[in-house]
Design an enzyme around this catalytic site. Structure first.
Site: not given
Ligand code: PGA
Length: 531
Positions: A67, A136, A138, A143
């Site tokens: 992404d 959350n 995702h 999302e």
């Molecule tokens: P993080 O993010 O590794 O910074 O916790 C993971 C994500 O949001 O996919």
């Protein structure tokens, strides 16, 4: 889904790097799907080192990133182009032509996304996809939504993701509101997937992922339909060890509950005095971090005296005046934190592990009277501060209360009220057992009062009758309002046990059981840990 639980983040990072390196060793022209975020940073650092040491060769590898924010320039130090270059691409012998990221500057996101899916297909599909997981649920920037997008697409970020990612930006308002992301189908087409989760903050979502069904509100659960997914997480993300803190006026108790709700660790510290709210919070978070250094803590629950309104704690006996205690502790410990009233925590503790009732009312009898209400197994808080049962009116225009009202229950039925009456009675009858105890010690307390009662002092008996009359009157009203299954008395006085509960049972005009706390001092930490 296979699960690998690592000791800590370092082990997780090394394990993930070794899996990627093995993939590339077995198939030198592997197509890798890569992720950004703080979790894979350690994996990339290990891969860079392995490449430097000649252990893995990236010269034939092709990569596709999951992404990119939208819109964002490649050179922006918050872009995922920048991130990947900084953490991996500039450090390994990858051919720049084989690096693929979605463009954060494209004028036509739809075309960009369609072309990206096509390019992945033309490259033969992704052999190994690395994923992180958002709090959350995702994956990539897919999302939680009622309908998930299958293909690579432009998406709006949820407020929780914007908040979570704001830690990398100067202000929350600087976080882009949109992103381009591989869709669920694009991800699931990968031959193998490794999902990385690290830290206490991810425990809740990891538990939901492993224990729950497949649903679009936790997009990571879609991975359950894939036949080759490995979740690599550290102990803090995997194990549900819960830290409970019970703040009292004289001491702060800390306790850790394991998955079976057994207390596996306990300690207490004197409550620090004469400090600011921030210093007070730092004192607690330092102690919590100390404990979290010894065992993997997934959540933090705190019981505090006082009123909690909109997340702000105000307590007259603590340096907390409209203080955002949960937020401050969560920011400094990085452990998801919940704060609740201490009597409510004690009620929850009793409900779960003490008296074990789903409909329970707990009264803490002390300097004042606190209360906790458990209804249908859940805390009843009203708009935030229900359970302040020390302050319902038991006598119209009665004794003034520091809260500003008159005739409050606690002015008649708290331990302070009992002792005040006992001292006045002892002064009026200096020759009585009670009077002599006052003379000997200069004051009375619960212990000396109940000794006098035990020794048969008729005046102590009179005081006790008055006290239990008031307490029973209050309990009658509370029973009528809440109709609990059981009423639990806690606080120091509850240690006298049968003398009190027996007298009350005679005076309360129902057969509701009135019991003293089973968990006593541990009720607060157990309840706090279970919030
Ligand atoms: P993080 O993010 O590794 O910074 O916790 C993971 C994500 O949001 O996919």
């Amino acid at each position: 889904m296979r699960v690998i639980v690592c000791e800590d983040y370092n082990e997780l990072s090394l394990k993930a790097a070794k899996i990627l390196a093995s993939q590339v060793t077995i198939k030198p022209d592997s197509v890798l799907g890569l992720a950004t975020g703080s979790t894979p940073e350690g994996m990339y650092a290990n891969l860079a080192q392995m490449n430097k040491d000649g252990e893995v060769d990236f010269s034939d590898v092709t990569t596709f990133n999951l992404d990119e924010y939208y819109p964002i320039a490649d050179e922006n130090d918050q872009s995922y182009h920048y991130f990947m270059n900084k953490h991996l691409f500039s450090k390994v012998n990858i051919n720049p032509e084989n690096i693929n990221l979605l463009s954060g500057t494209t004028q036509s996101p739809d075309e960009e996304c369609a072309a990206y899916d096509k390019k992945i297909k033309n490259a033969g599909g992704i052999d190994l996809q690395v994923l992180g997981i958002g709090k959350n649920g995702h994956i990539g920037f897919n999302e939680p939504e009622a309908n998930l997008n299958a293909k690579t697409h432009l998406t709006a970020l949820t407020q929780s993701t914007i908040k979570a990612n704001s830690r990398f930006f100067e202000n929350e308002s600087d976080v882009p509101t949109h992103a381009l992301t591989m869709g669920i189908r694009s991800i699931l087409l990968s031959r193998k997937i490794i999902l990385l989760a690290s830290g206490a903050g991810k425990h809740k979502v990891v538990k939901e992922l492993l224990e729950g069904g497949i649903n679009t509100h936790i997009p990571a659960t879609m991975l359950k339909v894939h036949r080759d997914v490995t979740l690599i997480c550290d102990k803090a993300a995997y194990y549900g060890m819960k830290l409970g803190v019970d703040i009292g006026g004289t001491e702060i108790k800390f306790g850790v509950l394991n998955d079976e709700n057994e207390i596996i660790y306990k300690e207490s510290k004197p409550t620090p005095k004469s400090i600011t709210g921030n210093e007070f919070a730092k004192f607690i978070s330092d102690a919590c971090l100390d404990i979290a250094g010894k065992m993997p803590i997934s959540t933090l629950g705190v019981g505090t005296p006082g009123i909690i309104s909109n997340g702000l704690v105000s307590s007259v006996n603590l340096p907390l005046d409209n203080f955002p205690l949960a937020q401050t502790l969560e920011e400094s410990t990085h452990i998801p934190t919940t704060v609740c009233n201490d009597a409510t925590c004690a009620a929850l503790g009793e409900s779960l592990l003490g008296c074990k009732s789903k409909n329970l009312l707990l009264l803490t009898l002390g300097t004042g009277i606190g209360g906790g209400i458990i209804a249908d197994g859940k805390i009843y808080e009203g708009c935030g501060s229900a359970g302040e049962i020390g302050h319902f009116c038991i006598e119209y225009d009665g004794r003034p209360c520091p809260c500003g009202l008159k005739g409050c229950f606690e002015q008649y039925a708290s331990v302070s009220a009992l002792i005040a009456d006992a001292e006045a009675t002892a002064k009026a009858h200096p020759e009585s057992i009670l009077g002599k105890k006052l003379e000997q010690n200069g004051f009375l307390n619960g212990l000396t009062f109940f000794d006098a009662l035990d020794e048969g002092c008729p005046f102590a008996k009179e005081v006790f009758e008055r006290y239990t009359d008031y307490l029973a009157a209050g309990i009658n009203s509370l029973k009528n309002i809440f109709d609990p299954e059981i009423i639990v008395l806690s606080g120091g006085i509850s240690a006298v046990g049968d003398v009190l509960t027996h007298a009350l049972s005679q005076k309360v005009n129902s057969d509701i059981p009135i019991k003293t706390s089973i968990l006593q001092n541990d009720a607060g930490i157990i309840g706090a840990a279970s919030l």
